[in-house]
Design an enzyme around this catalytic site. Structure first.
Site, PDB file in Angstrom:
ATOM      1  N   HIS A   1     -11.561   5.466  -2.246  1.00 25.52           N
ATOM      2  CA  HIS A   1     -10.777   5.001  -3.399  1.00 25.52           C
ATOM      3  C   HIS A   1     -10.621   6.060  -4.486  1.00 25.52           C
ATOM      4  CE1 HIS A   1     -10.512   1.245  -1.479  1.00 25.52           C
ATOM      5  NE2 HIS A   1     -11.574   0.656  -1.972  1.00 25.52           N
TER       6      HIS A   1
ATOM      7  N   HIS B   1      -6.685  -3.932  -5.791  1.00 27.09           N
ATOM      8  CA  HIS B   1      -7.940  -4.345  -5.164  1.00 27.09           C
ATOM      9  C   HIS B   1      -8.487  -5.656  -5.755  1.00 27.09           C
ATOM     10  CE1 HIS B   1     -11.793  -3.927  -3.123  1.00 27.09           C
ATOM     11  NE2 HIS B   1     -11.423  -2.770  -2.593  1.00 27.09           N
TER      12      HIS B   1
ATOM     13  N   GLU C   1      -5.137  -5.643   0.545  1.00 30.22           N
ATOM     14  CA  GLU C   1      -4.737  -4.412  -0.122  1.00 30.22           C
ATOM     15  C   GLU C   1      -3.632  -3.727   0.686  1.00 30.22           C
ATOM     16  OE1 GLU C   1      -8.538  -2.183  -0.629  1.00 30.22           O
ATOM     17  OE2 GLU C   1      -9.338  -4.102   0.078  1.00 30.22           O
TER      18      GLU C   1
END
Length: 369
Positions: free
Chosen positions: A119, A195, A334
């Protein structure tokens, strides 16, 4: 998931303050919480990490409920490691060995998930203050637009990048998310993801194993033991990953591995699915329904993949209103480019180049009850 250094988090926490819902927020760099409301449908967003902190709408009996996991204070988001509600990037999901080669040059990223980058690194887009460019709290189309300038070399990524995200409500009970990013001086990988953790029964109401999930995806990208794609694209038919028909989230959950912790296998979904249809077109990705509350969620998006995650690593997390979140206490959907695409030439490219068009990513959440 690794935590950012404590001193950084304490310093960031010292910056926090709240902005009222009716404030003139254009250009602000302070951290605030901003509410968008349309009748009995409301969404709250903070510019810390461009994070969705709540989504409230009725159940089948007319009772309002917040259906996203999160925290009561911004300081908890600063210190949290679960990415609740955040906009993650520059590259969402994992990059193998925290490195890639682009145009003949090797780039080394910040490894924050074992040897891999996750991420965007330890201080990705979910751990920075975004600028509020426009904010309209009510009316026909309540919306907020947030901006972040990612500098050359941030977390090891090449080139500077201008990033925007807009959250907008439309009728009835629709939340649109529009993301775009422009490379300013160098080619760079970009893969943004939203998210939010969803529990349609209400945040903290228990697990989501009884929810039904339908994914409009006939293929998936198998992974190794560290959740890095092997490069293969495989059919879901005949596997526990086949969710093309409405299926209880818990029906096959103990047949799929969602990673490991302290040497033990963690069961649950944490997998990228290849969404059926034109990868550049807005199309239906997923549908979720909670039978007890009657609430439903339908997701549309224009990305080639969607990561389906079942909160496998949630454990004793103290969330909003005194609720404690445990394993399988929510699910994430996502939409994204394929994980580790920068290291797999056969995957759809996530490289954005200056002067050759911006990265764009649109999502539409349609809620029902």
């Amino acid at each position: 998931m690794a935590r950012a250094p404590l001193l950084l988090l304490l310093a960031a926490a010292c910056l926090l303050s709240f902005a009222g819902a009716g404030a003139n927020a254009a250009g602000r760099k302070m951290v605030g919480v901003y509410e968008l409301s349309k009748g009995d449908f409301s969404v709250k967003v903070t510019n810390w990490g461009a994070t969705v902190t709540s989504v409230v709408f009725p159940d089948s009996k007319g009772n309002l409920g917040d259906v996203v996991l999160g925290y009561d204070t911004i300081a908890e988001y600063v210190n949290g490691s679960a990415y609740f509600g955040a906009l993650v990037g520059r590259v969402a999901n994992r990059v193998a060995n925290a490195r890639f080669v682009l145009d003949g040059k090797v780039y080394h990223l910040y490894a924050n998930d074992g040897k891999n980058a996750l991420h965007g690194g330890h201080r990705g887009f979910s751990k920075v203050i975004w600028t509020v460019k426009e904010y309209v709290s009510g009316g026909d189309t309540p919306h907020i637009t947030l901006y972040y300038h990612s500098f050359e070399g941030e977390q090891g990524f090449p080139g500077a990048l201008d990033v925007y995200v807009t959250y907008e409500l439309s009728s009835p009970y629709v939340l649109s998310v529009r993301m775009n990013a422009t490379a300013l001086d160098k080619a760079t990988p970009v893969n943004l993801a939203q998210h939010t953790y969803w529990n349609l029964g209400g945040q903290g109401s228990g697990d989501v194993l009884g929810n039904t999930i339908q994914l409009f995806a006939s293929r998936y990208t198998p992974v190794d033991s560290t959740l890095i794609p092997t490069g293969q694209v495989a059919p879901v038919a005949g596997t526990p990953y086949d969710l093309r028909a409405p299926t209880a989230v818990g029906a096959h959950i103990h047949q799929v591995s969602g990673g490991s912790s302290n040497g033990s296998t963690i069961y649950g979904y944490d997998m990228n699915y290849v969404v059926d249809g034109d990868e550049h077109a807005l199309r239906k990705v997923a549908a979720v329904r909670d039978g007890a509350s009657g609430r439903g969620l339908e997701l549309w998006a224009d990305q080639p993949g969607v990561q389906f995650y079942t909160g496998n690593f949630l454990k004793d997390i103290h969330g909003k209103g005194g609720k404690v979140y445990e394993e399988y206490g929510a699910l994430c959907l996502e939409t994204q480019g394929f994980p580790d695409a920068v290291n797999h030439p056969g995957f759809p490219s996530q490289i954005v180049r200056p002067g050759q068009g911006a990265y764009k990513h649109d999502m539409v959440f349609k809620f029902s009850f």
